[in-house]
Design an enzyme around this catalytic site. Structure first.
Site, short mmCIF file in Angstrom:
data_model
loop_
_atom_site.label_atom_id
_atom_site.label_comp_id
_atom_site.label_asym_id
_atom_site.label_seq_id
_atom_site.Cartn_x
_atom_site.Cartn_y
_atom_site.Cartn_z
N LYS A 31 0.86 -1.19 0.00
CA LYS A 31 0.00 0.00 0.00
C LYS A 31 0.89 1.24 0.00
O LYS A 31 1.76 1.37 0.85
CB LYS A 31 -0.91 -0.01 1.23
CG LYS A 31 -1.91 1.12 1.25
CD LYS A 31 -2.85 1.02 2.44
CE LYS A 31 -2.24 1.54 3.72
NZ LYS A 31 -1.86 2.97 3.69
N LYS A 61 -7.19 8.01 -0.40
CA LYS A 61 -8.43 8.44 0.28
C LYS A 61 -9.14 9.55 -0.48
O LYS A 61 -9.45 10.61 0.06
CB LYS A 61 -8.15 8.85 1.72
CG LYS A 61 -7.67 7.68 2.56
CD LYS A 61 -7.60 7.99 4.02
CE LYS A 61 -6.86 6.91 4.76
NZ LYS A 61 -5.41 6.83 4.40
N ASP A 64 -13.80 13.48 -3.56
CA ASP A 64 -14.13 14.67 -4.33
C ASP A 64 -15.39 14.45 -5.17
O ASP A 64 -16.03 13.40 -5.07
CB ASP A 64 -12.93 15.04 -5.21
CG ASP A 64 -12.74 16.54 -5.30
OD1 ASP A 64 -13.74 17.27 -5.57
OD2 ASP A 64 -11.60 17.02 -5.11
N PRO A 66 -17.60 13.64 -8.55
CA PRO A 66 -17.35 12.54 -9.49
C PRO A 66 -16.30 12.86 -10.56
O PRO A 66 -15.41 12.05 -10.82
CB PRO A 66 -18.73 12.30 -10.11
CG PRO A 66 -19.69 12.71 -9.04
CD PRO A 66 -19.05 13.87 -8.34
N THR A 68 -13.74 14.98 -10.60
CA THR A 68 -12.37 15.04 -10.07
C THR A 68 -11.92 13.65 -9.62
O THR A 68 -10.78 13.26 -9.86
CB THR A 68 -12.28 16.06 -8.91
OG1 THR A 68 -12.87 17.29 -9.34
CG2 THR A 68 -10.85 16.30 -8.49
N GLY A 165 -3.94 -0.61 11.54
CA GLY A 165 -3.99 -0.35 12.98
C GLY A 165 -3.25 -1.39 13.79
O GLY A 165 -3.20 -1.30 15.02
N VAL A 166 -2.65 -2.39 13.11
CA VAL A 166 -1.88 -3.41 13.84
C VAL A 166 -0.46 -2.89 14.10
O VAL A 166 0.14 -2.27 13.23
CB VAL A 166 -1.82 -4.72 13.02
CG1 VAL A 166 -0.75 -5.67 13.57
CG2 VAL A 166 -3.18 -5.40 13.01
N GLY A 170 -1.53 -0.15 17.99
CA GLY A 170 -1.94 -0.98 19.12
C GLY A 170 -2.78 -2.20 18.82
O GLY A 170 -3.07 -2.99 19.71
N ARG A 188 4.49 1.04 10.23
CA ARG A 188 5.67 1.32 11.07
C ARG A 188 6.28 0.09 11.72
O ARG A 188 7.51 -0.01 11.83
CB ARG A 188 5.30 2.35 12.15
CG ARG A 188 5.21 3.76 11.63
CD ARG A 188 4.48 4.67 12.57
NE ARG A 188 3.04 4.42 12.60
CZ ARG A 188 2.17 5.08 13.36
NH1 ARG A 188 2.60 6.02 14.17
NH2 ARG A 188 0.87 4.80 13.29
O1 NUP Z 1 -8.35 4.00 9.13
C1 NUP Z 1 -7.25 3.98 8.60
N1 NUP Z 1 -6.15 3.88 9.38
C2 NUP Z 1 -4.88 3.84 8.85
O2 NUP Z 1 -3.91 3.73 9.62
C3 NUP Z 1 -7.10 4.02 7.22
C4 NUP Z 1 -5.82 3.97 6.66
N2 NUP Z 1 -5.69 3.97 5.33
N3 NUP Z 1 -4.71 3.89 7.48
C5 NUP Z 1 -3.37 3.84 6.87
O3 NUP Z 1 -2.77 2.59 7.18
C6 NUP Z 1 -2.39 4.90 7.36
O4 NUP Z 1 -2.51 6.09 6.60
C7 NUP Z 1 -1.07 4.21 7.16
O5 NUP Z 1 -0.68 4.30 5.78
C8 NUP Z 1 -1.38 2.76 7.46
C9 NUP Z 1 -1.10 2.33 8.89
O6 NUP Z 1 0.24 2.50 9.20
P1 NUP Z 1 0.89 2.09 10.63
O7 NUP Z 1 0.04 2.70 11.69
O8 NUP Z 1 0.89 0.59 10.68
O9 NUP Z 1 2.27 2.67 10.56
#
Ligand code: NUP
Length: 211
Positions: A31, A61, A64, A66, A68, A165-166, A170, A188
């Protein structure tokens, strides 16, 4: 096939390509988000594809009108992206404009605390939207497995659930998969690790053994 997606949020082209090659064996897809595109240019998408052979998800994300959305989608898919992440709250017409150009993934609920303010109260409507227009997938929060479970119960079976979010935010990969996620998105915890390959392998093993 792996269920792990790398969120490659580094700025530099060399860092991105090095990390991608190091961890590619453990991934389903990569991604890319604005930090990498702004740091390295849109051509990084095709470079990552060539070097790794993996699908690329463009996490722009898009939100905008349609016309654009269509213009953005055209360029993103031309650049080699396989999927484009868009916000659903802008309405059906805006999402359909992207779908005419390629595969879309809709944000249904975000993973950060602020998502509770405006997005969470709208989730049922966003699920309805997804069930109607049938995107490849939706985004749901690995930071709230109970919400992933709720969303999984309501969203059509053939729509994939991708969960960021993993790790740094957390969330747990195993808990999120148990709640019904199809793919785990990790940034990260892999790209900031001293040994990205080892970290990716560890999460991949967790997914394989625990799911
Ligand atoms: O709800 C969302 N949360 C989120 O963290 C939607 C996302 N697209 N992201 C993306 O997922 C965020 O912008 C980042 O690219 C990735 C999570 O990264 P990390 O928290 O594991 O470093």
């Amino acid at each position: 096939m792996s269920r792990l997606i790398l969120a490659l949020d580094v700025y530099e082209r060399e860092d991105a390509l090095r990390i991608a090659e190091e961890v590619r064996d453990y991934l389903w897809a990569i991604k890319v988000n604005w930090p990498l595109i702004l740091g390295s240019g849109i051509s990084i998408i095709s470079e990552l594809k060539e070097r790794t052979g993996l699908p690329i998800i463009a996490d722009f994300k898009v939100a905008d009108i349609p016309n654009t959305n269509r213009l953005i989608a055209k360029k993103t898919f031309e650049a080699g992206a396989d999927y484009l992440i868009a916000h659903g709250f802008v309405g059906r017409d805006s999402i359909k404009a992207i779908q005419e150009e390629g595969e879309v993934i809709i944000v249904v609920e975000m993973s950060h605390p602020g998502a509770k303010e405006f997005i969470q109260p709208t989730v049922d409507k966003l699920i309805e939207l997804a069930n109607e227009i049938k995107p490849f997938g939706i985004i749901a929060p690995a930071t709230r497995p109970e919400r992933v479970r709720y969303i999984r119960e309501k969203v059509d079976k053939d729509i994939k659930i991708l969960t960021p979010g993993v790790g740094a935010q957390g969330g747990s990969a195993v808990e999120t998969l148990k709640a019904g996620a199809d793919y785990i998105i990790v940034g990260r915890a892999i790209y900031k690790s001293k040994n990205p390959r080892e970290s990716a392998k560890k999460i991949w093993e967790e997914i394989e053994n625990g799911a």
